[in-house]
Design an enzyme around this catalytic site. Structure first.
Site, PDB file in Angstrom:
ATOM      1  N   ARG A  36       4.576   6.998  -8.328  1.00 15.17           N
ATOM      2  CA  ARG A  36       3.819   5.734  -7.349  1.00 15.17           C
ATOM      3  C   ARG A  36       3.175   4.288  -7.858  1.00 15.17           C
ATOM      4  O   ARG A  36       4.083   3.342  -6.808  1.00 15.17           O
ATOM      5  CB  ARG A  36       1.980   7.005  -6.875  1.00 15.17           C
ATOM      6  CG  ARG A  36       2.704   7.644  -6.012  1.00 15.17           C
ATOM      7  CD  ARG A  36       1.338   8.295  -5.712  1.00 15.17           C
ATOM      8  NE  ARG A  36       0.487   7.424  -4.659  1.00 15.17           N
ATOM      9  CZ  ARG A  36       0.204   7.397  -3.751  1.00 15.17           C
ATOM     10  NH1 ARG A  36      -1.074   8.918  -3.646  1.00 15.17           N
ATOM     11  NH2 ARG A  36      -0.096   6.719  -2.435  1.00 15.17           N
ATOM     12  N   HIS A  82       9.635   9.180   1.847  1.00 13.23           N
ATOM     13  CA  HIS A  82       7.834   8.492   0.786  1.00 13.23           C
ATOM     14  C   HIS A  82       7.170   9.520   1.344  1.00 13.23           C
ATOM     15  O   HIS A  82       6.408   9.237   2.753  1.00 13.23           O
ATOM     16  CB  HIS A  82       7.072   6.929   1.051  1.00 13.23           C
ATOM     17  CG  HIS A  82       6.384   5.929   0.168  1.00 13.23           C
ATOM     18  ND1 HIS A  82       7.480   6.676  -1.376  1.00 13.23           N
ATOM     19  CD2 HIS A  82       5.317   5.936   0.183  1.00 13.23           C
ATOM     20  CE1 HIS A  82       5.862   6.015  -1.583  1.00 13.23           C
ATOM     21  NE2 HIS A  82       4.798   5.848  -0.522  1.00 13.23           N
ATOM     22  N   TYR A 126       4.965  -4.867  15.824  1.00  8.67           N
ATOM     23  CA  TYR A 126       4.618  -6.266  16.259  1.00  8.67           C
ATOM     24  C   TYR A 126       6.098  -7.675  14.924  1.00  8.67           C
ATOM     25  O   TYR A 126       6.610  -8.225  15.997  1.00  8.67           O
ATOM     26  CB  TYR A 126       3.600  -7.274  16.327  1.00  8.67           C
ATOM     27  CG  TYR A 126       2.741  -7.155  17.277  1.00  8.67           C
ATOM     28  CD1 TYR A 126       2.932  -6.574  18.744  1.00  8.67           C
ATOM     29  CD2 TYR A 126       1.649  -7.010  17.049  1.00  8.67           C
ATOM     30  CE1 TYR A 126       2.018  -6.021  19.768  1.00  8.67           C
ATOM     31  CE2 TYR A 126       0.153  -5.975  17.491  1.00  8.67           C
ATOM     32  CZ  TYR A 126       0.852  -6.280  18.879  1.00  8.67           C
ATOM     33  OH  TYR A 126      -0.589  -5.339  20.032  1.00  8.67           O
TER      34      TYR A 126
END
Length: 825
Positions: A36, A82, A126
């Protein structure tokens, strides 16, 4: 208890909870470190970034494809590769699209992806995104078995363990992350410099580090700025760790009579809006002076933060204050930590470059083997087709007479010694391949494939050819993605001293009987003629009055000597500046005085030279001389300066140099003594001293003392009722130390007792302070010269109940210049 339960109990194993916790924590730590938080040293990507780019490739989101919603990309990444929160994935995607975070962005974003002001990006539903051209270079040839693939989190798919990456992305875009017990912070660099260094290292593996450092000059942040000093850069490149100072890039503009500071570029990762807010707060709290207004005039053309200064403010001083107190200057700690072979390691510059070259060699070798296998397989098929075309009639006959395709396959394999793959290709061959033109195409393709196979085999046999391919590809990357350096590197960096932030200008320092201290710029006191009434220098309470004052510069060191014989240190600039009428600040808040300790003398100095001495004069006539160097070890708790007798206290102390020949002591009742400095030998800090003067009158005591370099110079004495006089020092005959002295001033009820004595200098004015807080500045030469045994002339008009408590000298040249400015105002 049943037999079954007994057997279950016997199967239970004892495990130490400490060992179990240690093992579990180590597993967790390595999962965070490798899976990570830290980047791979080869492609410079953390798993989340690698998975985002691979998911975009799955979606065919090349730099020329239409944009897709970020939510689609995040969803595919989370669903396939993931198994963590979508917010973390979107945050990583957003950062890869920010041109102020990445030196070369890996994601081409459309929509609001945040700003340098710290504005949050729009929601993922968006915004839209696709890969940039350079991120395609990270994934190029991934389909040619150039890297290992590993199962995804649920074993349903595979994902790349590392990307082939033609770009040295780790150093190009840098990386930052905090794992368990370790962290990485690699700054971005300029691509041109990295590629030139890689090429040099490939051509000459034994090249000296210094030559690599000459090519890779230092970090190149996307936001620009200025790096001060190369030591931190060299430390990082040699050891993997270093600290560099990064400043904003500014310029000064002149608007009418005021200067304006304009910020053009910020240090890396500095939030512009928070910086402006910090500056505004510091100005409001009066921690930074000289700023009248701050405006953010940034637009699409670039950054422009305007800091307007007050009319009398100096831009250099304000800038230094801003560098010291805000993020206009930051320290970037470089830690080049990355993952190699599933283990975290700190690398130096050469090691990271060599590791990238090693990775590229591995990728090219695997790509070459893949292309060679593919070409060999194609040659094999074409050779079968060629054989079939040459024997086409017999091939057709066998196929026509065969019961089914399997029989035909077996007969063809047996008849023409073909492989199963070749036979399958023949059976699937279209009739058009029988034309003469198609036969020529097969011959041409075979010829090209033979040449290709020979070339691919030569790559695998030759290290030189392998290196030339790496260099050629690197040059191609450089040509397509090169850019100019954004961050300027300055060779030398001088650490900002607090004194650099403050102008070294003359100050009047006052301290009251109750222990209130302040400093006021000397320019606030205008020169007056002899006999003037003076200006209010400080507002005091009825039971308080000014005991001491002197003129010193802001960079000078003040040595405070107390009634207990202790000595403390304080820089003048650390004393709060106030107006002429301000009360000041309690000195106990500035130095570590004891509860019952009182300051008796303050001595300003600029250095602690060995050829200077510090001479103490006590109320009871004791004189002590100590080398100034013994007081150079500044301690906040102070040091013992002198051992005092009971009922004795310090009157004053003076710093003397080798040019001083005599010491001059004045008592309250007007007695004066002049004796040679040599009669007082240097002794240690904690000593008592020797007798300097003996008193004729029992209630007499030392009220002042000074030093004399030339006996032709004049000494000025002043009484508490404002009567003063100048007398040549030679008129005070030289005596031996410990004498009773001579009459220095004839005292009457009109004069009062003697307050002090100073040496007259042409370049100095006299400043007098009264117990009511009035201060007057007088030209020394306006005071009449008289004989030794006289009273003198009126210097200060003292009101009834008021009295002069102290006198000092101040510079004449600076005073006249300031006075002329004040008169203009």
């Amino acid at each position: 208890m049943s037999n079954e339960n007994i057997e279950n109990i016997q199967d239970i194993k004892e495990i130490s909870i400490e060992d179990s916790m240690k093992s579990s924590y180590l597993d967790y730590s390595m999962s965070v470190i490798v899976g990570r938080a830290l980047p791979d040293a080869r492609d410079g990507l953390k798993p989340v970034h690698r998975r985002i780019l691979y998911a975009m490739k799955d979606l065919n989101l090349s730099s020329k494809s239409p944009y897709k919603k970020s939510a689609r990309i995040v969803g595919d990444c989370v669903g396939k590769y993931h198994p963590h929160g979508d917010t973390a994935v979107y945050d990583a995607l957003v950062r890869m699209a920010q041109d102020f975070s990445m030196r070369n962005t890996l994601v081409d974003g459309q929509g609001n992806f945040g700003s340098v002001d710290g504005d949050n990006p729009a929601a993922m539903r968006y915004t839209e995104a696709r890969m940039t051209k350079i991120s395609e270079e990270l994934l190029r040839d991934i389909e040619k078995d150039t890297v290992d693939f590993v199962p995804n989190y649920d074993d349903s798919l595979t994902e790349p363990d590392v990307l082939p990456s033609r770009v040295p992305n780790l150093l190009l875009n840098g990386s930052s992350g905090i794992a368990v017990g370790m962290a990485t912070n690699i700054p971005p660099h300029r691509l041109d410099e990295l590629i030139d260094a890689l090429i040099l290292l490939i051509e000459n593996p034994e090249v000296e580090d210094s030559k690599l450092f000459n090519i890779v000059k230092g970090p190149d942040f996307p936001t620009g700025g200025i790096i001060f000093g190369k030591k931190g850069i060299l430390d990082a490149y040699k050891t993997g760790r270093g600290r560099i100072k990064v400043r904003a890039k500014v310029h000064i503009e002149q608007i009418k009579s005021k200067e304006v500071i304009v910020i053009d570029e910020l240090p890396y990762q500095v939030n512009k809006s928070k910086l402006i807010e910090t500056i505004a707060t510091l100005v409001k709290d009066k921690q930074i002076d000289g700023i009248s207004e701050i405006r953010d005039e940034s637009d699409r053309e670039g950054m422009r933060v305007v800091i307007e200064l007050k009319r009398d403010a100096l831009s250099d001083i304000v800038l230094n204050n801003l560098y010291k107190s805000t993020q206009l200057q930051i320290t970037f700690g470089i830690i080049m930590l990355a993952i190699e072979n599933k283990e975290p390691r700190v690398f130096n510059l050469r090691e990271l470059l060599e590791l990238f070259i090693k990775h590229r060699k591995s990728v090219i070798i695997r790509r070459t083997i893949f292309d060679l296998d593919k070409a060999t397989a194609r040659v094999h098929i074409l050779e079968g087709l060629k054989k079939a075309v040459l024997n086409i009639n017999e091939v057709i006959k066998i196929i026509k007479e065969s019961k089914n395709s399997e029989v035909a396959k077996e007969l063809l394999m047996e008849k023409f010694s073909l492989s199963e793959a070749q036979t399958s290709a023949i059976l699937e061959m279209k009739l058009r391949r029988l034309t003469g033109l198609e036969q020529e195409k097969i011959e041409q393709e075979l010829k090209e494939l033979y040449e290709k196979i020979e070339y691919l085999r030569s790559i695998l046999k030759s290290e030189q050819k392998l290196n030339s391919i790496i260099i050629e590809e690197l040059k191609e990357i450089k040509e397509n993605f090169s850019s100019k350096r954004r961050t300027q590197i300055v060779d030398d960096y001088d650490d900002i001293d607090i004194e650099d932030l403050i102008p070294n200008e003359p100050m009047v320092v006052t301290i009251t009987h109750r222990g209130y201290i302040k400093r006021v710029p000397l320019k606030q006191y205008e020169k007056q003629k002899r006999g003037g009434k003076g200006k209010i220098a400080v507002t005091t309470h009825d039971d308080d009055f000014i005991e001491q004052f002197f003129v010193s510069k802001t960079h000078d060191t003040l040595m405070f000597v107390t009634d207990m014989g202790q000595l403390y240190w304080l820089k003048v600039y650390k004393i709060p500046e106030g107006s002429r009428t301000a009360k000041g600040k309690a000195v106990v808040n500035l130095i570590n005085l004891r509860a019952d300790e009182k300051i008796m003398s303050i001595i300003p100095t600029t250095d602690f030279s060995e050829n200077k001495s510090l001479v103490f004069f006590t109320k009871n006539g004791i004189v002590k001389r100590t080398n100034l160097k013994e007081y150079s070890n500044i301690r906040t708790s102070g040091v013992r300066a002198i051992n005092l007798d009971e009922n004795d206290s310090i009157v004053t102390a003076k710093i003397i140099n080798p040019e001083v020949k005599w010491l001059f002591i004045v008592t309250k009742k007007g007695q004066c003594i002049r004796f040679r400095v040599d009669e007082v030998r240097e002794i240690g800090r904690a000593s008592r001293g020797v007798t300097g003067i003996r008193f004729k009158i029992d209630d007499d005591f030392v009220t002042s003392a000074t030093v004399i370099m030339d006996e032709n110079r004049e000494v000025l004495l002043l009484s508490e009722k404002g009567i003063g006089k100048r007398t040549t020092a030679s008129e005070y005959r030289e005596q031996g130390r410990g004498g009773k002295g001579v009459i220095g001033m004839r005292l009457t009820s009109k004069t009062g007792d003697v307050v002090g004595a100073v040496m007259v200098r042409e370049d100095k004015d006299l400043m007098c302070l009264t117990s009511a807080g009035k201060m007057i500045r007088v030209d020394m030469h306006s005071i009449r010269k008289t004989g030794r045994n006289t009273s003198g002339v009126k210097v200060v008009n003292v009101d009834r109940g008021d009295r002069v408590v102290s006198i000092a000298k101040c510079p004449k040249e600076q005073t006249e210049e300031i006075d002329s400015l004040e008169s203009d105002i």
